[in-house]
Scaffold this motif. Structure first.
Motif, PDB file in Angstrom:
ATOM      1  N   LEU A  59      -9.352   1.840  -4.930  1.00  0.00           N
ATOM      2  CA  LEU A  59      -8.175   2.413  -5.587  1.00  0.00           C
ATOM      3  C   LEU A  59      -8.374   2.509  -7.088  1.00  0.00           C
ATOM      4  CD1 LEU A  59      -5.405   0.394  -3.693  1.00  0.00           C
ATOM      5  CD2 LEU A  59      -6.143   2.729  -3.246  1.00  0.00           C
ATOM      6  N   ALA A  83     -10.961   8.381  -0.461  1.00  0.00           N
ATOM      7  CA  ALA A  83      -9.775   8.479   0.396  1.00  0.00           C
ATOM      8  C   ALA A  83     -10.182   8.332   1.869  1.00  0.00           C
ATOM      9  CB  ALA A  83      -9.073   9.818   0.164  1.00  0.00           C
ATOM     10  N   ARG A  86     -11.065   4.685   2.567  1.00  0.00           N
ATOM     11  CA  ARG A  86      -9.855   3.858   2.656  1.00  0.00           C
ATOM     12  C   ARG A  86      -9.164   4.067   4.000  1.00  0.00           C
ATOM     13  NH1 ARG A  86      -8.824   5.536  -2.842  1.00  0.00           N
ATOM     14  NH2 ARG A  86      -7.260   7.030  -2.148  1.00  0.00           N
ATOM     15  N   ALA A  87      -9.110   5.341   4.426  1.00  0.00           N
ATOM     16  CA  ALA A  87      -8.401   5.654   5.672  1.00  0.00           C
ATOM     17  C   ALA A  87      -9.085   5.042   6.882  1.00  0.00           C
ATOM     18  CB  ALA A  87      -8.294   7.166   5.832  1.00  0.00           C
ATOM     19  N   ASN A  98       5.776  -1.913   1.422  1.00  0.00           N
ATOM     20  CA  ASN A  98       5.504  -0.480   1.194  1.00  0.00           C
ATOM     21  C   ASN A  98       5.516   0.357   2.462  1.00  0.00           C
ATOM     22  OD1 ASN A  98       5.326  -0.640  -1.551  1.00  0.00           O
ATOM     23  ND2 ASN A  98       3.126  -0.949  -1.584  1.00  0.00           N
ATOM     24  N   LEU A 115      -5.416  10.259   9.814  1.00  0.00           N
ATOM     25  CA  LEU A 115      -6.525  10.347   8.857  1.00  0.00           C
ATOM     26  C   LEU A 115      -7.850   9.919   9.500  1.00  0.00           C
ATOM     27  CD1 LEU A 115      -4.571   8.609   5.965  1.00  0.00           C
ATOM     28  CD2 LEU A 115      -5.045  11.049   6.135  1.00  0.00           C
TER      29      LEU A 115
ATOM     30  N   MET B   1       1.456  13.953   8.340  1.00  0.00           N
ATOM     31  CA  MET B   1       1.998  14.283   7.021  1.00  0.00           C
ATOM     32  C   MET B   1       3.220  15.193   7.144  1.00  0.00           C
ATOM     33  SD  MET B   1       0.680  12.912   4.366  1.00  0.00           S
ATOM     34  CE  MET B   1       0.913  13.902   2.919  1.00  0.00           C
ATOM     35  N   ARG B 275       6.425   6.201  -5.493  1.00  0.00           N
ATOM     36  CA  ARG B 275       5.832   4.999  -4.912  1.00  0.00           C
ATOM     37  C   ARG B 275       5.277   5.296  -3.511  1.00  0.00           C
ATOM     38  NH1 ARG B 275       5.729  -0.149  -6.203  1.00  0.00           N
ATOM     39  NH2 ARG B 275       5.160  -1.577  -4.543  1.00  0.00           N
ATOM     40  N   GLU B 276       6.076   6.021  -2.716  1.00  0.00           N
ATOM     41  CA  GLU B 276       5.620   6.332  -1.351  1.00  0.00           C
ATOM     42  C   GLU B 276       4.384   7.229  -1.374  1.00  0.00           C
ATOM     43  OE1 GLU B 276       8.463   7.644   1.478  1.00  0.00           O
ATOM     44  OE2 GLU B 276       9.156   5.590   1.768  1.00  0.00           O
ATOM     45  N   VAL B 279       1.529   5.074  -2.132  1.00  0.00           N
ATOM     46  CA  VAL B 279       1.159   4.310  -0.932  1.00  0.00           C
ATOM     47  C   VAL B 279       0.350   5.200   0.015  1.00  0.00           C
ATOM     48  CG1 VAL B 279       2.070   3.167   1.139  1.00  0.00           C
ATOM     49  CG2 VAL B 279       3.101   2.708  -1.078  1.00  0.00           C
ATOM     50  N   ALA B 280       0.831   6.445   0.186  1.00  0.00           N
ATOM     51  CA  ALA B 280       0.113   7.386   1.064  1.00  0.00           C
ATOM     52  C   ALA B 280      -1.308   7.598   0.556  1.00  0.00           C
ATOM     53  CB  ALA B 280       0.867   8.707   1.130  1.00  0.00           C
ATOM     54  N   LYS B 281      -1.445   7.742  -0.763  1.00  0.00           N
ATOM     55  CA  LYS B 281      -2.789   7.924  -1.330  1.00  0.00           C
ATOM     56  C   LYS B 281      -3.634   6.668  -1.109  1.00  0.00           C
ATOM     57  CE  LYS B 281      -3.350  10.449  -5.275  1.00  0.00           C
ATOM     58  NZ  LYS B 281      -3.056  11.006  -6.617  1.00  0.00           N
ATOM     59  N   ALA B 282      -3.025   5.511  -1.287  1.00  0.00           N
ATOM     60  CA  ALA B 282      -3.756   4.251  -1.076  1.00  0.00           C
ATOM     61  C   ALA B 282      -4.238   4.141   0.366  1.00  0.00           C
ATOM     62  CB  ALA B 282      -2.865   3.061  -1.426  1.00  0.00           C
ATOM     63  N   LEU B 283      -3.423   4.644   1.295  1.00  0.00           N
ATOM     64  CA  LEU B 283      -3.794   4.545   2.709  1.00  0.00           C
ATOM     65  C   LEU B 283      -4.852   5.576   3.109  1.00  0.00           C
ATOM     66  CD1 LEU B 283      -0.297   3.933   4.368  1.00  0.00           C
ATOM     67  CD2 LEU B 283      -2.035   2.250   3.797  1.00  0.00           C
ATOM     68  N   GLY B 284      -5.176   6.472   2.187  1.00  0.00           N
ATOM     69  CA  GLY B 284      -6.271   7.409   2.461  1.00  0.00           C
ATOM     70  C   GLY B 284      -5.883   8.873   2.493  1.00  0.00           C
ATOM     71  N   VAL B 285      -4.613   9.173   2.176  1.00  0.00           N
ATOM     72  CA  VAL B 285      -4.203  10.580   2.149  1.00  0.00           C
ATOM     73  C   VAL B 285      -4.781  11.223   0.890  1.00  0.00           C
ATOM     74  CG1 VAL B 285      -2.230  12.150   2.021  1.00  0.00           C
ATOM     75  CG2 VAL B 285      -2.097  10.106   3.434  1.00  0.00           C
ATOM     76  N   ARG B 286      -5.364  12.403   1.051  1.00  0.00           N
ATOM     77  CA  ARG B 286      -6.008  13.059  -0.090  1.00  0.00           C
ATOM     78  C   ARG B 286      -4.984  13.746  -0.988  1.00  0.00           C
ATOM     79  NH1 ARG B 286     -11.509  15.851   2.219  1.00  0.00           N
ATOM     80  NH2 ARG B 286     -12.158  14.110   3.488  1.00  0.00           N
ATOM     81  N   PRO B 363      -2.995   5.499  -6.988  1.00  0.00           N
ATOM     82  CA  PRO B 363      -2.738   4.826  -5.705  1.00  0.00           C
ATOM     83  C   PRO B 363      -2.639   3.310  -5.853  1.00  0.00           C
ATOM     84  CG  PRO B 363      -4.988   5.675  -5.799  1.00  0.00           C
ATOM     85  CD  PRO B 363      -4.276   6.216  -6.990  1.00  0.00           C
ATOM     86  N   ALA B 364      -3.246   2.774  -6.923  1.00  0.00           N
ATOM     87  CA  ALA B 364      -3.175   1.319  -7.149  1.00  0.00           C
ATOM     88  C   ALA B 364      -1.739   0.880  -7.450  1.00  0.00           C
ATOM     89  CB  ALA B 364      -4.103   0.919  -8.293  1.00  0.00           C
ATOM     90  N   ALA B 366       0.580   1.144  -5.596  1.00  0.00           N
ATOM     91  CA  ALA B 366       1.091   0.544  -4.360  1.00  0.00           C
ATOM     92  C   ALA B 366       1.036  -0.985  -4.416  1.00  0.00           C
ATOM     93  CB  ALA B 366       0.285   1.047  -3.169  1.00  0.00           C
ATOM     94  N   PHE B 367       0.145  -1.515  -5.254  1.00  0.00           N
ATOM     95  CA  PHE B 367       0.030  -2.968  -5.360  1.00  0.00           C
ATOM     96  C   PHE B 367       1.094  -3.578  -6.271  1.00  0.00           C
ATOM     97  CE2 PHE B 367      -4.585  -2.779  -4.002  1.00  0.00           C
ATOM     98  CZ  PHE B 367      -4.376  -3.506  -2.850  1.00  0.00           C
TER      99      PHE B 367
END
Lengths: 289, 369
Positions: A59, A83, A86-87, A98, A115, B1, B275-276, B279-286, B363-364, B366-367
């Motif tokens: 990140l 990305a 991470r996915a 979250n 993903l 998505m 924020r959401e 979070v989506a980016k942190a989870l791997g959404v491009r 994306p960080a 999210a932390f």
């Protein structure tokens, strides 16, 4: 541990700002985490724990050093590559849970599935397993704002596990939970490392985590230091071995005249199913460390 | 998505509706500006559309009726009537004039009808006579309602007093109205004795108007003959030329307003979801998928706004016409389709406003608790 490490970070440095105002949040940190290992990173506030976790999770880009996840050097990847990594290879658990507020429990858990190869359809069986294992069956259609803190964190854990990642990165996973729920979550993370073979890296202030951790690292002033010792007074959960404060614990059982204290309902149930298995070798005892 | 984007959108229905209403307001401005323009332009050619006819004959060098003056010697009418393929030739006198009603001047196209022939007269009479005699006039019923006039009242055309004997429908708008008088009265006013302005030609069955018009031009000296369709198109084009710049400017303002409202809505939606999205980016959404989510929300808001605007416009237009008779509103059938495309363009432009915000989203984040 002969298998190659799942996480390998070498001379990791992160500097924020430039010149006179530059701050080294993480300073020359190297660490490795093996498959199925549960590693705890502790340290005071502002010590760089979350920065380190963000870099390990792809990140945040380090200023210097390299990180490899399952042999893939993440510092060489572009944004799209990160990305994708991470996915598919990393599961995140956040202190603030979250969850996506408009989605139900099931949809939150399935969210990262699109993903990964196979998508939501392929992940549905896995989601059902996680929902059952984490005791969320009755909350499957519920929205996050109707869940308790413990339930929300269990959903977040299920979401982190849906794509069967190699690594779980958890930032203060018990930070917003009461003692009992916190212990339950730790027990789940412990089981994930043991049963799923995930490498679990937890950043926390919670000293109870030390008992389920394979290793404890102390981060202070941006660098990994010798672990500090603290004085604790705990009794042990006979099932998971976790230390439990018997003054605040709410799960107890009597067996053959002996009183046992448990960290969570999960451990209590396991104990009640086969008390002889757990009472044979383990005796509750006070510790002074 | 897609599922998440749509769920997020409907999770706060009040917010969604308020956003869509904002967009609808701006789009309604565009719809009504165009409707007024189309309505007024339509009324300008209403006389030609309703009286029909196959070919219109006028003075050479003239090609339209709106704001035009045309004179043809009246003996040519008989010659036109004898041309092969002509079933009937109806002459009219015509002038753009100001008529005075109750001390106020109203701009009007005045049609002078020949004695004993109502072929070129009003196509819908609400009350009274279909054909004015000498000293008589038929005025729009709406004009009578606005001015409080009724049958038997008197109006002034130039200096000539005329008695209202009929009230016509569909002949009035903000820009102009059509008044019908006896040809002799109009001839007197115009000092156009022995002259007609236009000749309405009905062709025999099976005769092509274009061929007939060419034949009339060829056989009758110093006249222009135009098929009805071309004549209407020519008048409509002139009407459009007269107001198109203003309408264009107003439409641009309406579209600009719609972009700003949609952009602000999408921006605030994106800010609320920061924020959401992180979070989506942190989870791997491009990034492109996150931007796609923002764009989709903008499209949904714009299309919902369009649906509300269209529904309100179609239900509101008759109400406005009833309350404000001066205004003629015509919502062209292609308007919703045109605005649908416009709404998509608005959404695309509006979603560019928070694009930078999306791309720079850390994306960080999210932390951060």
């Amino acid at each position: 541990m002969n298998a190659p490490p799942v996480i390998e970070a070498t001379h990791l440095t992160k500097t924020f700002g430039h010149g006179h105002v530059a701050v080294r949040a993480v300073d020359d940190v190297s660490l490795t985490v093996g498959r199925g290992e549960l590693v705890l990173i502790m340290g005071p506030s502002g010590s760089g724990k979350t920065t380190l976790l963000s870099m390990l999770g792809g990140l945040l880009r380090p200023t210097d050093g390299r990180i490899a996840i399952d042999g893939v050097e993440t510092t060489q990847l572009d944004e799209a590559g990160l990305a994708k990594l991470r996915a598919r290879k990393i599961g995140f658990i956040f202190q603030a849970f979250n969850l996506l507020e408009a989605l139900s429990v099931e949809d939150n858990i399935l969210f990262p599935a699109h993903l990964a190869p196979g998508g939501r359809t392929a992940a549905r069986t896995r989601a059902n397993e996680l929902i059952a294992n984490l005791d969320l069956g009755h909350r499957r259609r519920a929205l996050p704002d109707t869940l308790s803190g413990g339930e929300q964190q269990r959903v977040a854990i299920a979401r982190a596990l849906i794509n069967q990642p190699l690594v779980i990165l958890a930032d203060e996973p018990t930070g917003n939970l009461d003692s009992e729920k916190g212990q339950e979550v730790l027990m789940i993370l412990h089981d994930i490392a043991r049963d799923e073979g995930c490498s679990v890296l937890i950043v926390t202030h919670d000293p109870r985590v030390e008992d389920v951790a394979d290793r404890v690292l102390w981060l202070e002033d941006g660098g990994l230091r010798d672990r500090k010792s603290d004085q604790h007074d705990w009794v042990r959960d006979p099932v998971c071995g976790m230390r439990v404060d018997q003054w605040t614990a709410t799960r107890f059982a009597e067996h053959e005249g002996q009183r046992y204290v448990f960290c969570s309902q999960r451990c209590l149930e396991r104990f009640e199913a086969a008390p002889a298995q757990f009472s044979r070798d383990t005796r509750p005892h006070d510790t002074n460390e | 998505m897609l599922h998440w984007t749509l769920k997020s959108l409907v999770a706060r229905p009040v917010y969604l509706l308020a956003s869509a209403c904002g967009v609808a307001f701006a789009l309604m401005l565009v719809i009504f500006i165009e409707a007024v323009f189309a309505g007024e332009s339509g009324r300008i050619v209403a006389y030609l559309q309703k009286t029909k006819g196959d070919v219109w004959v006028m003075q050479r060098g003239v090609s339209n009726m709106h704001m035009a003056t045309s004179f043809i010697s009246d003996w040519k009418v008989a010659k036109i009537a004898k041309i092969e393929g002509v079933r009937k030739a109806t002459p009219i006198l015509y002038m753009n004039a100001s008529i005075e009603i109750g001390g106020r001047q109203w701009f009007s196209f005045v049609v002078g009808m020949a004695e004993g022939d109502d072929r070129a007269g009003p196509w819908h009479v609400v009350r009274g006579k279909r054909r004015p005699g000498k000293g008589e006039v038929i005025i729009p019923a709406t004009l009578a309602r606005i001015t409080g006039l009724d049958l038997g009242a008197t109006i002034t055309l130039n200096t000539k007093k005329l008695k209202v004997v009929g009230l016509s429908g569909g002949t009035f708008s903000m820009a102009n109205s059509v008044t019908f008088a006896h040809a002799d009265d109009l001839s007197d006013v115009m000092s156009a004795f022995g002259m007609v302005s236009y000749v309405l030609v009905d062709a025999e069955t099976g005769v092509d108007p274009r061929t007939l018009a060419a034949r009339i031009r060829e056989q009758i000296d110093k006249v222009n003959a135009v098929p009805l369709r071309d004549f209407i198109a020519s008048d409509y084009a002139m009407a459009m030329q007269m107001g198109v710049e203003i309408i264009d400017i107003m439409s641009i303002i309406g579209v600009g307003l719609a972009i700003v409202i949609t952009g602000f809505t999408v921006y605030s939606q994106t800010s609320r979801r920061r924020r959401e999205l992180a979070v989506a980016k942190a989870l791997g959404v491009r990034n492109r998928a996150v931007y796609g989510s923002v764009l989709l929300q903008a499209v949904c808001i714009a299309l919902l706004g369009l649906a509300i605007a269209t529904a309100l416009a179609y239900t509101g237009a008759p109400l406005i016409e009833a309350l404000v008779p001066l205004v003629a509103l015509t919502i062209e059938p292609e308007v919703p389709l045109k605005l649908g495309v416009l709404a998509l363009v608005i959404a695309a432009i509006a979603s560019l406003i928070p694009a930078r915000q999306v791309l720079r989203l850390d994306p960080a984040m999210a932390f951060h608790s």
